[in-house]
Write an enzyme that holds these catalytic residues in place. Structure first.
Site, PDB file in Angstrom:
ATOM      1  N   HIS A  91       0.647  -0.980   0.027  1.00  0.00           N
ATOM      2  CA  HIS A  91      -0.060  -0.126  -0.067  1.00  0.00           C
ATOM      3  C   HIS A  91       1.003   1.212   0.069  1.00  0.00           C
ATOM      4  CE1 HIS A  91      -3.866  -2.418   0.548  1.00  0.00           C
ATOM      5  NE2 HIS A  91      -2.821  -3.013   1.454  1.00  0.00           N
ATOM      6  N   ARG A 144      13.417  -9.829   1.311  1.00  0.00           N
ATOM      7  CA  ARG A 144      13.091  -8.621   0.604  1.00  0.00           C
ATOM      8  C   ARG A 144      13.920  -8.298  -0.733  1.00  0.00           C
ATOM      9  NH1 ARG A 144      13.348  -3.916   4.973  1.00  0.00           N
ATOM     10  NH2 ARG A 144      15.756  -4.362   4.575  1.00  0.00           N
ATOM     11  N   GLU A 145      15.138  -9.182  -0.926  1.00  0.00           N
ATOM     12  CA  GLU A 145      15.800  -8.953  -1.952  1.00  0.00           C
ATOM     13  C   GLU A 145      16.007 -10.342  -2.585  1.00  0.00           C
ATOM     14  OE1 GLU A 145      19.429  -7.393  -0.412  1.00  0.00           O
ATOM     15  OE2 GLU A 145      18.422  -5.292  -0.085  1.00  0.00           O
ATOM     16  N   LYS A 162      25.531 -19.269   3.880  1.00  0.00           N
ATOM     17  CA  LYS A 162      26.402 -20.431   3.463  1.00  0.00           C
ATOM     18  C   LYS A 162      26.103 -20.665   1.842  1.00  0.00           C
ATOM     19  CE  LYS A 162      26.924 -25.224   4.034  1.00  0.00           C
ATOM     20  NZ  LYS A 162      26.918 -26.309   4.741  1.00  0.00           N
TER      21      LYS A 162
END
Length: 182
Positions: A91, A144-145, A162
């Protein structure tokens, strides 16, 4: 006796098999409902079902998929722990009141979860993001990435902890493209 066996086999392979399969499916559904097992093994969807693409070999348990802002694709042999959230929706924080509630992008925030990915329980994935093939996301992580293939990530936000050795292909050692974690 062989004639009887052939007759029974023919009956079971014909129209009777569909009837038996339907009865077995109904009985299993009744038992699952009676034991309340469905909540652990049925995903939930918010948005247009046409925007969710789950490979038939993927196991997503009770994940929540929000496809209001894009498509979600789950690859072959991917599997999820419980309570995974994959959210393409967002939003606008610059809007207020009802407008903030009702105004959101309907595309461009796709999530792609590659082949063989393991998302452990309680992972939150916020689109747009791609999780590469055979990556592992530790329990409770926030993605988020993008996550590179063959890596293990953990944390909030998720960071590489790792690198997983790739399986060797004929004529290689399997270590040629291996990247070291920072």
């Amino acid at each position: 006796m062989r004639l009887l066996d052939r007759l029974i086999t023919r009956l079971l392979d014909g129209p009777l098999s569909a009837t038996i399969a339907a009865r077995v499916d109904a009985a299993v559904d009744e038992r699952v409902e009676a034991l309340k097992l469905d909540a652990l093994y049925r995903y939930r969807l918010h948005g247009d079902p046409a925007k969710l693409h789950v490979h038939e070999t993927a196991v997503v348990n009770n994940a929540l998929f929000n496809v209001s802002g894009g498509h979600i694709t789950v690859g072959k042999d991917a599997f999820f722990g419980h309570d995974i959230l994959a959210l393409t929706g967002t939003h606008d924080i610059e809007k207020f009141g009802r407008e903030r509630q009702t105004t959101f992008p309907t595309s461009g925030r796709d999530i792609v979860i590659g082949e063989g990915v393991w998302l452990a329980s309680d992972v939150l994935v916020l689109g747009p993001v791609t999780i590469g093939e055979h990556a592992v996301v530790a329990g409770g992580s926030l993605v988020r990435e993008d996550v590179a293939p063959y890596t293990v990530v953990a944390g909030r936000p998720a960071k590489v902890v790792k690198t997983i050795a790739r399986p060797a292909e004929p004529g290689t050692t399997g270590q040629e493209d291996r990247a070291e974690a920072p």
